[in-house]
Enzyme design. Structure first.
Site, PDB file in Angstrom:
ATOM      1  N   TYR A   1       0.852  -1.183   0.000  1.00  0.00           N
ATOM      2  CA  TYR A   1       0.000   0.000   0.000  1.00  0.00           C
ATOM      3  C   TYR A   1       0.889   1.235   0.000  1.00  0.00           C
ATOM      4  O   TYR A   1       1.876   1.292   0.736  1.00  0.00           O
ATOM      5  CB  TYR A   1      -0.891   0.002   1.248  1.00  0.00           C
TER       6      TYR A   1
ATOM      7  N   LYS B   1       4.178   8.726   9.157  1.00  0.00           N
ATOM      8  CA  LYS B   1       3.926   8.101  10.456  1.00  0.00           C
ATOM      9  C   LYS B   1       4.917   8.529  11.542  1.00  0.00           C
ATOM     10  O   LYS B   1       4.830   9.658  12.018  1.00  0.00           O
ATOM     11  CB  LYS B   1       3.830   6.581  10.286  1.00  0.00           C
TER      12      LYS B   1
ATOM     13  N   ASP C   1       9.219   2.595  -0.042  1.00  0.00           N
ATOM     14  CA  ASP C   1       8.181   3.319   0.684  1.00  0.00           C
ATOM     15  C   ASP C   1       8.286   2.894   2.149  1.00  0.00           C
ATOM     16  O   ASP C   1       7.820   1.828   2.540  1.00  0.00           O
ATOM     17  CB  ASP C   1       6.801   3.012   0.105  1.00  0.00           C
TER      18      ASP C   1
END
Ligand code: PLP
Length: 440
Positions: A155, A278, A250
């Site tokens: 994702y 995050k 990523d």
């Protein structure tokens, strides 16, 4: 310290949460601002939270939980960590945004770059999605090519061209998984399965003249935890280099999680571009993309790749990130976090083995995944969807006992430095009791 009132199967209630959710549904699509929060994959209305403290959260019905969601990863130090709070409050007192350069981004930028061997320059943005979107544009700008290779089961945020799944076949053009994405955008993305070098070879062979980059979550953790072999990632690196295609790690979830240098450092592999999010914001909205100086020099105003943001490098967000990253650099921080995670997960896996429950708790760093299967899972298509019914029961039983997991069996759990041995022992007992109900 306030007495913590944990729920029990006899006392658990969602009265206040349910009432708020009814109102929220009038105002917001599905009552939420991010789909998974609506609890559609688990039972009951979402629990509304109003207070966090260390590894604990308190809901609007006054019940406490040990939190393994940790805001989906950012809270590696737990909720309301005192040094982070103090630094944020101090920064806040001077104003919330200037739209100018400030010393705050310099501080975190310097801390980051000095302690991360795989990047030389960084640009701050406001979310993981924005970081990925910008990194892809950068890769396209640097190479002058347009296509992107992604992997099924990774994702990368809600970037148009990356919200795609594979068609049937080993390597396919992406098929959009969301309404509102032109087929022509999805066609810019090639999708291959994870853990399959032959597929990558085939994709590079067919598309290398059009491919700007290969993007991967080096520790895929958004569709279960699909831990890859180092040899696979190293081969991917070599193949990209040989094909003249940039490799993007990523690391929005793995950055500063699998060690300060994330997966790049964990596996000792140099990607061309790394994206962050995050943890880098310590609970505030921050993303970043970083690379070598020669690649980052393509970014405006130095170079022709345009990218901007009104609230980019917001001082309050930078302060939260800085205080968080500083704590991570304390000697032994990651060692102790990983030790705790390893102990916790092996206790659970052992318990399941002894009782013949088909569940394992694989982990890497301080990320773990309750897996309803006895096999190691490396690819998205190896996940048995029927295990999610078990997760649904486990999730509810855990809630009733004061243990909070993200509301989907495809989501991983996180352990923070605020989880003490006593908290983990409490959670172990409750999770074991919940699994006994699942398999009763
Ligand atoms: C969370 C995540 C994103 C998206 O970040 P947002 O801040 O939610 O936009 C992108 N990539 C990975 C690997 C993620 O874990």
């Amino acid at each position: 310290m306030m007495q913590k009132n944990y729920p029990s199967p006899e006392t658990f209630t969602r009265t206040q949460s349910a009432a708020l959710f009814e109102t929220a549904k009038q105002y917001f699509p599905g009552g939420v601002h991010s789909p998974v929060r609506a609890f559609r994959s688990v039972q009951g209305p979402p629990v509304f939270f109003e207070h966090g403290e260390g590894c604990h959260m308190r809901d609007v019905d006054g019940q406490w939980y040990v939190d393994f969601c940790c805001s989906w990863g950012p809270l590696i130090l737990g909720h309301a960590e005192p040094t982070v709070l103090a630094y944020v409050q101090e920064t806040l007192a001077h104003g919330m945004s200037f739209g100018t350069p400030t010393p705050h981004d310099l501080k975190i930028g310097e801390l980051m770059l000095r302690n991360h061997r795989y990047i030389e320059m960084v640009r701050f943005v406001s979310s993981g999605t924005e970081a990925v979107m910008s990194a892809i544009r950068l890769a396209r700008g640097v190479t002058g090519k347009s296509k992107v290779l992604k992997f099924e089961g990774c994702y990368h945020g809600h970037v148009d061209s990356l919200l795609v799944k594979a068609g049937s076949g080993l390597v396919t053009f992406g098929i959009s998984t969301s309404a509102g994405i032109p087929a022509s955008f999805a066609q810019e993305t090639i999708v291959a399965p994870l853990a399959d070098l032959r597929a990558v070879e085939e994709a590079l062979e067919m598309h290398k003249n059009d491919l700007a980059c290969v993007i991967i979550e080096p520790i895929p953790a958004n569709n279960g935890l699909l831990i890859q072999d180092r040899s696979y990632l190293a081969a991917l690196r070599d193949m990209c280099t040989r094909a003249g295609v940039l490799l993007i790690f990523d690391e929005v979830i793995s950055g500063f999680r699998a060690g300060f240098e994330g997966a790049a450092g964990y596996y000792n592999i140099q990607p061309d571009i790394i994206t962050f999010g995050k943890i880098i914001g310590g609970g505030m909205p921050v993303g970043a993309y970083a690379a070598s100086r020669s690649i980052m020099e393509h970014v405006a105003p130095m170079g022709p790749v345009y990218q901007a943001g009104t609230l980019s490098a917001n001082p309050v967000a930078m302060a939260a990130g800085y205080a968080t990253l500083q704590a991570l650099l304390q000697p032994g921080f990651y060692e102790s976090l990983e030790e705790k995670t390893a102990w916790f997960c092996s206790e659970l896996t052992q318990f399941c083995q002894i009782n013949n429950y088909p569940v394992r708790f694989p982990f890497i760093g301080s990320i773990f995944w309750p897996t309803f299967s006895s096999q190691r899972i490396r690819r998205a298509d190896e996940i048995d969807g029927s295990g999610m019914d078990h997760f649904k029961v486990m999730h509810l039983e855990c809630l009733k006992r004061g243990v909070y997991f993200g509301p989907s069996g495809y989501e991983v759990g996180f352990i923070s430095s605020a989880h003490t041995q006593a908290d983990l022992e409490f959670a172990l007992e409750k999770i074991k009791a919940s699994l006994d109900v699942v398999f009763a």
